[in-house]
Each structure stands twice: as structure tokens, then as C-alpha cells.
Design an enzyme around this catalytic site. Structure first.
Site: not given
Ligand SMILES: [Fe+2]
Length: 265
Positions: A119, A124, A165, A184
Site C-alpha cells: 500500500h 503512495h 487515500e 492498492s
Molecule cells: Fe495510506
């Protein structure tokens, strides 16, 4: 035992990953790559390519940092798990992205509530190669330190949630994903764009700050930006007057209808 420093960073210990851990990365990466063509935004795919994040295994943060630092001055720092808000914001404000090191187990491929290395790095870090997004995340970290001091952390946390997010972006080719929580997740990568159930609203800072979110299921509501400049511009003003203006306004549920804000492609 890994030594934890005072800023809660640790060594990634890349040599310590097992074959099974690299194999899980490969599985996740290959599956997302098939899904994300035509779904992830161009800036994300360019960042992924520029960093050389690939299917061969969990990347060595040191190698990524050499590239990332040259591109935008950001660096990845390894942390043992979720870090307290003040430390998290202080890292972002100094252009340091805290990343977990562990990878989920094979029986958790589809769902994991806490962040893992897939993730954090695959979701990111690629966007930190984009100069405007890179500046946005630093400004967010600075805003976080201020919000903590003012007692309005919850409002600001919603901004992170609905942009970093779970953000969507409008492009000439159609709606695309830039939020790492979606990027993700195989299921949500499809659901967020193709499913008729969730609502999609145009980006609105005040609305976001008032809207609750859930962490245990796919989102019921996404916010759509036009470009990263819009995000950066939205975080430029001092939020203190906005927090004050909202003090007595009730929180809103993500399921609340609001036709004026509906994103129409
Ligand atoms: Fe995150």
C-alpha cells in the site's frame, strides 16, 4: 530486533525479506498492473515507471530514494507501523514519507485494514514523483501540525482520506484514480470507477471536512478533482478561519444526497 529511533523510523532491512514475501509482492503487483491501465491517472503510472517499481519484488527503499530525492526532494523513511499523528505530520512537512516495511499474508491479498509496504510504496510513493502532488503532501503535513495545535485534527484527517487515500481525478480520457487506498486494492480499483452504487462529488474542501468516512468497507462517496493544482490551491489558505466557521456545523454522512455536487463527466 530492529532499533526504533526517536522519530520512530527504523531500518527497512531489505536483505531480511523472505522469498515468500517477495512472491506476495509479485502477485499483488502483477494483478494491479493489469487492472490499473486505463484506471490509474497518468501521473501515477509515470511515477511508477520513473521509480522502476516493478513486479520483481519488494523494492529497496534506498534505491527508490536516490530517484525520488533527485525528482522532488522527497524520501521514504521506514516505520514499524502507523505512527502518532504529530510524528506523521512532522515527517510529511519535511518531505519524508513514512512507509511500513511488512507485507500482508497470502490470505490477506484482497483486504487489509492497516497499511503494508505494498500500500505505502505501490500506492503512495509514485505520486510523490509529481512536483505538484509532492508540494501538496508537504503542505498537508504543515497543515496537520497546525490542526493538531488548534484541536481540529478530525477535519483535516478527512481531507487526507478523501484525497490522498481515496481521490478520483477527471481527465480527458475519463475518470481516473489517484488515491492510494484505491490503487492498492484490486476490488476498489474497479468499484470506485465502474460501480453505480457509490456517489461521486466534485471536490469541495468544506464538504470534505464535514463528511465522515468508513474504514471497514469500500467508500460510499468519492470526491473528484480536476487536477493536482486544484488540491494544492485548496490547501494554500490558512485553515484556522475555516475550522472556526465549521465549529457549530454538524458532520455529514457520506450517503447524504446532494445533487448540486454530483460529478457529471
Ligand atoms: Fe495510506
Amino acid at each position: 530486533m530492529t532499533a526504533v529511533r526517536s522519530d520512530l523510523t527504523i531500518e527497512q532491512n531489505w536483505e531480511g525479506y523472505s522469498e515468500e514475501e517477495h512472491a506476495i509482492w509479485r502477485l499483488l503487483f502483477e494483478r494491479q498492473q493489469r487492472l490499473l491501465v486505463g484506471r490509474a491517472c497518468r501521473e501515477y503510472l509515470e511515477g511508477l515507471g520513473g521509480l522502476g517499481v516493478a513486479a520483481d519484488g519488494i523494492p529497496d527503499f534506498q534505491r527508490l530514494n536516490d530517484i525520488l530525492d533527485r525528482a522532488t526532494g522527497w524520501r521514504i523513511v521506514a516505520v514499524p507501523g502507523l505512527v502518532p499523528d504529530d510524528i506523521f505530520f512532522a515527517h510529511l512537512a519535511r518531505r519524508r514519507f513514512p512507509s511500513t516495511c511488512f507485507i500482508r499474508r497470502r490470505d490477506q491479498l484482497d483486504y487489509l485494514q492497516e497499511p503494508d509496504v505494498f500500500h505505502d510504496i505501490c500506492g503512495h510513493v509514485p505520486l510523490l514523483m509529481n512536483p505538484v502532488f509532492a508540494d501538496y503532501l508537504q503542505a498537508y503535513g504543515e497543515g496537520g501540525l497546525k490542526a493538531l495545535g488548534l484541536g481540529h485534527l478530525q477535519r483535516l484527517a478527512r481531507l487526507y482520506w478523501y484525497t490522498v487515500e481515496f481521490g478520483l481525478i477527471a481527465t480527458e480520457e475519463g475518470l481516473r484514480i489517484y488515491g492510494s487506498g484505491i490503487l492498492s486494492s484490486a476490488g476498489e480499483s474497479v468499484y470506485s470507477l465502474d460501480d453505480p452504487r457509490p456517489r461521486r462529488f466534485r471536490f469541495d474542501l468544506r464538504r470534505i471536512m464535514r463528511t465522515r468516512y468508513r474504514i471497514d468497507d469500500y467508500q460510499q462517496l468519492y470526491f473528484v478533482i480536476d487536477d493536482f493544482q486544484e488540491l494544492f490551491d485548496a490547501t494554500r489558505p490558512d485553515f484556522a478561519p475555516i475550522y472556526r466557521e465549521m465549529t457549530n456545523l454538524p458532520d455529514l454522512e457520506p450517503s447524504r444526497l446532494d445533487q448540486d455536487r454530483e460529478f457529471v463527466p
